[in-house]
Design an enzyme around this catalytic site. Structure first.
Site, PDB file in Angstrom:
ATOM      1  N   HIS A  88      -4.831  -1.920  -6.140  1.00 23.48           N
ATOM      2  CA  HIS A  88      -4.193  -0.672  -6.567  1.00 23.48           C
ATOM      3  C   HIS A  88      -5.259   0.388  -6.794  1.00 23.48           C
ATOM      4  O   HIS A  88      -6.321   0.113  -7.306  1.00 23.48           O
ATOM      5  CB  HIS A  88      -3.333  -0.818  -7.828  1.00 23.48           C
ATOM      6  CG  HIS A  88      -3.365  -2.141  -8.486  1.00 23.48           C
ATOM      7  ND1 HIS A  88      -2.428  -3.113  -8.208  1.00 23.48           N
ATOM      8  CD2 HIS A  88      -4.208  -2.661  -9.399  1.00 23.48           C
ATOM      9  CE1 HIS A  88      -2.709  -4.171  -8.924  1.00 23.48           C
ATOM     10  NE2 HIS A  88      -3.775  -3.934  -9.649  1.00 23.48           N
ATOM     11  N   GLY A 132       1.384   2.982  -2.641  1.00 24.11           N
ATOM     12  CA  GLY A 132       0.931   3.877  -3.716  1.00 24.11           C
ATOM     13  C   GLY A 132       1.571   3.497  -5.041  1.00 24.11           C
ATOM     14  O   GLY A 132       1.773   4.342  -5.911  1.00 24.11           O
ATOM     15  N   ASP A 184       0.809  -1.211   0.000  1.00 27.58           N
ATOM     16  CA  ASP A 184       0.000   0.000   0.000  1.00 27.58           C
ATOM     17  C   ASP A 184       0.848   1.269   0.000  1.00 27.58           C
ATOM     18  O   ASP A 184       0.493   2.266   0.630  1.00 27.58           O
ATOM     19  CB  ASP A 184      -0.975   0.005   1.204  1.00 27.58           C
ATOM     20  CG  ASP A 184      -1.710  -1.315   1.307  1.00 27.58           C
ATOM     21  OD1 ASP A 184      -2.294  -1.723   0.290  1.00 27.58           O
ATOM     22  OD2 ASP A 184      -1.662  -1.959   2.373  1.00 27.58           O
ATOM     23  N   THR A 210      -7.556  -1.540   0.369  1.00 25.12           N
ATOM     24  CA  THR A 210      -8.296  -1.488  -0.896  1.00 25.12           C
ATOM     25  C   THR A 210      -8.998  -2.821  -1.132  1.00 25.12           C
ATOM     26  O   THR A 210     -10.063  -2.883  -1.747  1.00 25.12           O
ATOM     27  CB  THR A 210      -7.314  -1.238  -2.082  1.00 25.12           C
ATOM     28  OG1 THR A 210      -6.406  -0.229  -1.699  1.00 25.12           O
ATOM     29  CG2 THR A 210      -8.020  -0.845  -3.343  1.00 25.12           C
ATOM     30  N   LYS A 238      -0.465   4.292  -8.465  1.00 23.98           N
ATOM     31  CA  LYS A 238      -0.351   5.630  -9.065  1.00 23.98           C
ATOM     32  C   LYS A 238       0.962   5.755  -9.849  1.00 23.98           C
ATOM     33  O   LYS A 238       0.981   6.276 -10.964  1.00 23.98           O
ATOM     34  CB  LYS A 238      -0.400   6.696  -7.966  1.00 23.98           C
ATOM     35  CG  LYS A 238      -0.072   8.048  -8.539  1.00 23.98           C
ATOM     36  CD  LYS A 238       0.077   9.145  -7.555  1.00 23.98           C
ATOM     37  CE  LYS A 238       0.864  10.262  -8.243  1.00 23.98           C
ATOM     38  NZ  LYS A 238       0.733  11.536  -7.598  1.00 23.98           N
ATOM     39  N   ARG A 259      -5.701   0.248   8.304  1.00 27.47           N
ATOM     40  CA  ARG A 259      -4.290  -0.133   8.291  1.00 27.47           C
ATOM     41  C   ARG A 259      -3.591   0.330   9.568  1.00 27.47           C
ATOM     42  O   ARG A 259      -3.911   1.396  10.091  1.00 27.47           O
ATOM     43  CB  ARG A 259      -3.588   0.474   7.076  1.00 27.47           C
ATOM     44  CG  ARG A 259      -4.107  -0.099   5.778  1.00 27.47           C
ATOM     45  CD  ARG A 259      -3.433   0.536   4.565  1.00 27.47           C
ATOM     46  NE  ARG A 259      -4.071   0.069   3.344  1.00 27.47           N
ATOM     47  CZ  ARG A 259      -4.271   0.820   2.257  1.00 27.47           C
ATOM     48  NH1 ARG A 259      -3.870   2.078   2.241  1.00 27.47           N
ATOM     49  NH2 ARG A 259      -4.856   0.313   1.202  1.00 27.47           N
ATOM     50  N   VAL A 311       2.778  14.063  -4.376  1.00 20.62           N
ATOM     51  CA  VAL A 311       2.210  14.967  -3.366  1.00 20.62           C
ATOM     52  C   VAL A 311       0.674  14.956  -3.297  1.00 20.62           C
ATOM     53  O   VAL A 311       0.086  15.744  -2.564  1.00 20.62           O
ATOM     54  CB  VAL A 311       2.717  16.417  -3.582  1.00 20.62           C
ATOM     55  CG1 VAL A 311       4.180  16.543  -3.204  1.00 20.62           C
ATOM     56  CG2 VAL A 311       2.490  16.889  -5.013  1.00 20.62           C
ATOM     57  N   ASN A 338      -5.315 -10.385  -3.883  1.00 21.47           N
ATOM     58  CA  ASN A 338      -4.978  -9.892  -2.538  1.00 21.47           C
ATOM     59  C   ASN A 338      -4.366  -8.494  -2.656  1.00 21.47           C
ATOM     60  O   ASN A 338      -4.323  -7.741  -1.699  1.00 21.47           O
ATOM     61  CB  ASN A 338      -4.022 -10.838  -1.793  1.00 21.47           C
ATOM     62  CG  ASN A 338      -2.820 -11.261  -2.621  1.00 21.47           C
ATOM     63  OD1 ASN A 338      -2.814 -11.113  -3.845  1.00 21.47           O
ATOM     64  ND2 ASN A 338      -1.810 -11.807  -1.990  1.00 21.47           N
ATOM     65  N   ALA A 339      -3.865  -8.179  -3.844  1.00 22.09           N
ATOM     66  CA  ALA A 339      -3.331  -6.836  -4.086  1.00 22.09           C
ATOM     67  C   ALA A 339      -4.491  -5.876  -4.329  1.00 22.09           C
ATOM     68  O   ALA A 339      -5.584  -6.286  -4.702  1.00 22.09           O
ATOM     69  CB  ALA A 339      -2.433  -6.856  -5.310  1.00 22.09           C
TER      70      ALA A 339
HETATM   71  P1  IMP Z   1      -2.493 -13.082   1.769  1.00 20.75           P
HETATM   72  O1  IMP Z   1      -1.593 -12.516   0.714  1.00 20.75           O
HETATM   73  O2  IMP Z   1      -3.928 -12.806   1.552  1.00 20.75           O
HETATM   74  O3  IMP Z   1      -2.219 -14.523   2.036  1.00 20.75           O
HETATM   75  O4  IMP Z   1      -2.139 -12.320   3.141  1.00 20.75           O
HETATM   76  C1  IMP Z   1      -0.878 -12.451   3.779  1.00 20.75           C
HETATM   77  C2  IMP Z   1      -0.444 -11.120   4.378  1.00 20.75           C
HETATM   78  O5  IMP Z   1      -0.083 -10.213   3.345  1.00 20.75           O
HETATM   79  C3  IMP Z   1      -1.529 -10.415   5.176  1.00 20.75           C
HETATM   80  O6  IMP Z   1      -0.921  -9.745   6.263  1.00 20.75           O
HETATM   81  C4  IMP Z   1      -2.109  -9.418   4.190  1.00 20.75           C
HETATM   82  O7  IMP Z   1      -2.721  -8.331   4.839  1.00 20.75           O
HETATM   83  C5  IMP Z   1      -0.843  -9.013   3.469  1.00 20.75           C
HETATM   84  N1  IMP Z   1      -1.064  -8.511   2.108  1.00 20.75           N
HETATM   85  C6  IMP Z   1      -1.265  -9.231   0.992  1.00 20.75           C
HETATM   86  N2  IMP Z   1      -1.367  -8.444  -0.068  1.00 20.75           N
HETATM   87  C7  IMP Z   1      -1.214  -7.190   0.355  1.00 20.75           C
HETATM   88  C8  IMP Z   1      -1.199  -5.915  -0.292  1.00 20.75           C
HETATM   89  O8  IMP Z   1      -1.323  -5.800  -1.519  1.00 20.75           O
HETATM   90  N3  IMP Z   1      -1.024  -4.825   0.511  1.00 20.75           N
HETATM   91  C9  IMP Z   1      -0.830  -4.946   1.841  1.00 20.75           C
HETATM   92  N4  IMP Z   1      -0.826  -6.109   2.488  1.00 20.75           N
HETATM   93  C10 IMP Z   1      -1.019  -7.221   1.755  1.00 20.75           C
END
Ligand code: IMP
Length: 422
Positions: free
Chosen positions: A40, A14, A12, A297, A17, A303, A412, A37-38
């Site tokens: 953007h 950024g 996270d 997101t 962007k 967070r 910024v 899990n990502a």
């Molecule tokens: P998982 O990837 O869902 O198995 O989660 C494993 C850990 O990675 C957890 O603490 C999630 O919150 C973190 N995590 C996975 N992808 C992201 C991301 O894109 N941003 C921030 N934390 C992430």
């Protein structure tokens, strides 16, 4: 030219962007690991786009976006995101390429992710419950189901049934209802028909692009501290996040990468469990969370917030040969009278490096801070580095000196255009 953008903290930062901005002139924008899990976020003309799977470069006209072999695909999410971009008038048959080697997130992966988390109780890891750990586990234990099989329908059905039978036994042991394959077959069938024209051998595409000296932008997801090997295991994600992950997840040799950009948020945030050495529990954290809209997101979770941990970022830079830095969200720090940065750690009174710490050490150590006077001006419209408040400039210069890597971009505001090129 080949550029790689990776997150240097706990995610996270950024990246979305920065990737969107760089993607303007790119020929190919490539995701090479992780899944939905990502998350953007890209803001264009005040409109916010939040997506998870399709590369952030999709919003630019020129590039073709590629989901390479290291990415894991949830059919529902892919279909949802494709529908959004098609509604915007994009011809995805021309715009999107998907590798047949991508593994599919199956319904039992999501169920298993949640079941393991629930069973861990107070020791839960805080995963996104998107099935990421289980799908990669199946991949490395030869139990995965890929796009390749999806496009060979009888093989897909056979594999799905076989795997579901086994996974259902585990789910039942967890006290969870088994999944019914027949409920899901129509979803996968629809996906197969939809994506067939977009599935192509990405290795050949990349080889050709490299030969023709095309501009390839590699979009990292998550961040170095979540890397499966070098993050704080087990509070990590399942994919290879670092520079080496490019070769594994796309087939593009690391040696061919010209620029490796580390995205550094001006403070730290983290979703999920595990130690976070510079974590704040006071009003400053609450203010930063609200002002920076620090909510996941993907999951919407608030967070955790902390000061910038340069000790950790330095480790990320060394690990991935980061040779350019983009600092993001520095505007969120405007208004603070004092800003702190962690420059090293102490454990039992002795100095210790980030690389020497496992999660047990990291949860016990004391960060050593350097303090900076803050600035009060709104900096979100500033276009040149020299126009930034002097204390803000000093903060950026300190980061650059500490890391030994040039800061090339200072962002910024969330807007696409709001970046200072240093
Ligand atoms: P998982 O990837 O869902 O198995 O989660 C494993 C850990 O990675 C957890 O603490 C999630 O919150 C973190 N995590 C996975 N992808 C992201 C991301 O894109 N941003 C921030 N934390 C992430």
């Amino acid at each position: 030219m080949i550029q790689l953008v990776i997150g240097s903290q706990w995610g996270d930062e950024g990246k979305g962007k920065i990737v969107d901005m760089m993607a303007r002139n790119a020929d190919l924008v490539v995701r090479f690991h992780g899944g939905n899990n990502a998350g953007h976020t890209v803001v264009v003309n005040g409109k916010k786009f939040a997506f998870h799977l399709i590369p952030s470069g999709i919003l630019q006209k020129k590039p073709i976006v590629v989901i390479a072999n290291g990415v894991v695909i949830d059919p529902d999410i892919l279909m949802e995101e494709m529908a959004i971009f098609e509604k915007m008038g994009m011809n995805l048959k021309k715009k999107l390429v998907i590798s047949p080697r991508c593994h599919l997130i199956m319904p039992y992966h999501k169920e298993l992710d949640a079941a393991y988390e629930n069973a861990r109780g107070k020791n839960k890891l805080g995963t996104t419950k998107r099935g990421i750990g289980p799908v990669y586990a199946d991949k490395v234990s030869y139990n995965g189901v890929r796009i390749y099989e999806l496009l060979n329908w009888p093989l897909f059905v056979e594999k799905f049934k076989f795997q579901a039978e086994i996974k259902n036994k585990i789910l039942v042991a967890f006290g969870v209802s088994p999944i019914k394959v027949e409920n899901y077959l129509p979803i996968y069938k629809k996906l197969a028909e939809k994506i067939k024209p977009m599935v192509r051998d990405t290795f050949a595409i990349f080889q050709k692009a490299i030969k023709q000296e095309k501009y390839i932008l590699l979009e990292g997801a998550h961040a170095v501290m979540l890397d499966n090997n070098f993050g704080l295991y087990p509070f990590v994600t399942a994919s290879n996040v670092i520079e080496g992950g490019v070769n594994i997840g796309s087939g593009i040799p690391s040696k061919k990468i010209d620029e490796i950009w580390g995205v550094v948020k001006a403070y730290t945030s983290r979703v999920g469990g595990g130690p976070l050495p510079t974590e704040l529990f006071d009003k400053i954290a609450d203010d930063i969370r609200e002002k920076g809209y620090e909510y996941g997101t993907t999951t919407g979770r608030p967070r955790r917030i902390g000061w910038l941990d340069l000790s950790a970022v330095k480790f990320a830079c060394l690990l991935s040969s980061i040779n350019r830095i983009a600092i993001t969200k520095i505007d969120i720090l405007s208004g603070l009278s004092q800003i702190k940065v962690c420059v090293n750690y102490k454990l039992n009174g002795k100095k210790i490096e980030f690389s020497q710490c496992g999660y047990l050490e990291l949860s016990k150590l004391t960060p050593v801070y350097k303090s900076f006077p803050g600035w009060s001006e709104d900096i979100s419209k500033i276009k040149s580095f020299k126009k930034l408040p002097i204390n803000c400039q000093k903060y950026v210069k300190f980061i650059e000196k500490y890391l030994g890597v040039k800061v090339k971009i200072v962002s910024v505001s969330p807007e696409r255009e709001a970046s200072i090129f240093v």
